[in-house]
Design an enzyme around this catalytic site. Structure first.
Site, mmCIF file in Angstrom:
data_model
loop_
_atom_site.group_PDB
_atom_site.id
_atom_site.type_symbol
_atom_site.label_atom_id
_atom_site.label_comp_id
_atom_site.label_asym_id
_atom_site.label_seq_id
_atom_site.Cartn_x
_atom_site.Cartn_y
_atom_site.Cartn_z
ATOM 1 C CG ASP A 104 30.177 74.171 -31.589
ATOM 2 O OD1 ASP A 104 30.944 73.636 -30.768
ATOM 3 O OD2 ASP A 104 29.291 74.978 -31.273
ATOM 4 C CG HIS A 105 28.200 71.150 -29.236
ATOM 5 N ND1 HIS A 105 28.388 70.376 -28.111
ATOM 6 C CD2 HIS A 105 28.440 72.429 -28.870
ATOM 7 C CE1 HIS A 105 28.711 71.156 -27.098
ATOM 8 N NE2 HIS A 105 28.758 72.404 -27.535
ATOM 9 C CD GLU A 139 30.188 68.761 -24.210
ATOM 10 O OE1 GLU A 139 29.213 68.774 -23.429
ATOM 11 O OE2 GLU A 139 30.190 69.357 -25.303
ATOM 12 C CB THR A 141 23.142 82.459 -27.447
ATOM 13 O OG1 THR A 141 23.084 81.033 -27.307
ATOM 14 C CG2 THR A 141 21.768 83.045 -27.183
#
Length: 292
Positions: free
Chosen positions: A82-83, A134, A233
């Site tokens: 991820d990211h 992205e 989160t």
């Protein structure tokens, strides 16, 4: 079964009107809980890793966790980065066994973002893995990256078309009004933008900032082409809160395995709820019939 590439999985999800839940793992227990929840629902699942989680545990440890639980499972499991902004880490993940990688160059101008993303496209092709990129700035905090609301930039559908046409992505992350972290107030998700981007790109959309969105928001986004929904989160809070609650309820119990089991069960319930909410239940057999 062996870990699967994210590209055909998300294409199947988009074509069949559901989304695959993607959870950011914390440790072996959360990894095991993700796959166990998916198995109970006969659903695919994406185990995601943040850059800081890799830095803490190491590539070798994380791959061993995910392969251990996936190899004994009959449902499709993806290991996704991820990211990430670090091309060296991205290539290391692809080399060590991740089946999908993400480049986040969204803070750069369009041309620079595309140039860096093309370099990652070469890495993905070299190792035969899926790729996410992205465009646009998603507000909030993710893996110590901060984007203030006034700095967020919603993704333009025409820019999205050019970007996706140049990259042949497994998943396209874009800014449509969601945010990383917990929401302060009601999120203003732009459903028309989601629909326009998906019509322009025909690329499975990754919906970031899933924690705190309503069931109705999820349903509308998935119906418009969101094929991957990220939850991070919410997991962090359940992971910590379940530990705190157990020690509060049983202050004299210092048996670590009982505490760990309480965390495992709480996280597994969370994962199962989202998998079912996103329409993943009983989707594994149809995907495996086509790609097994």
């Amino acid at each position: 079964m062996p870990l699967v590439n994210m590209k055909p999985l998300l294409r199947h999800a988009m074509d069949n009107g559901y989304a695959v839940a993607a959870f950011n793992l914390v440790d072996y227990g959360t990894t095991k809980a993700m796959v166990a929840a998916a198995e109970e629902l006969n659903a695919p699942v994406i185990c995601q890793t943040s850059a800081k989680t890799i830095q803490y545990w190491s590539h070798r440890e994380i791959v061993s966790w995910v392969r251990t639980v996936a190899d004994d499972s009959a449902v499709p499991v993806v290991l996704h980065l991820d990211h990430c902004k670090d091309l060296a880490m991205i290539e290391a993940c692809a080399r060590e066994g991740w089946t999908s990688i993400m480049i986040d160059a969204s803070s750069m101008p369009f041309d620079e973002n595309l140039e860096v993303s093309k370099r990652v496209r070469d890495i993905a092709e070299k190792y035969g893995v899926g790729m996410e990129a992205e465009l646009g700035q998603i507000m909030g905090v993710e893996d110590d990256m901060h984007v203030a609301e006034e700095d967020s930039v919603l993704t333009d559908p025409e820019d999205a078309r050019v970007f996706c046409d140049a990259l042949d992505l497994s998943a396209f992350a874009c800014a449509v009004g969601t945010a990383h972290g917990f929401y302060k107030g009601e999120p203003k998700v732009d459903f028309d933008r989601i629909e326009a981007i998906n019509k322009a790109t025909r690329t499975p959309m990754a919906l970031h900032g899933g924690t705190g969105l309503s069931d109705d928001t999820f349903a509308k986004a998935i119906a418009r082409g969101s094929a991957k929904v990220n939850i991070s989160t919410n997991l962090k809070h359940v992971f910590v809160d379940s530990f705190v609650q157990y020690t509060k309820d049983k202050p004299g119990d210092y048996e670590p395995l009982r505490v760990i089991d309480a965390q495992y069960k709480a996280c597994k319930d969370l994962f199962g709820g989202f998998i079912e909410k996103f329409g993943g239940k009983d989707r594994a057999p149809a995907f495996m019939a086509q790609h097994g």
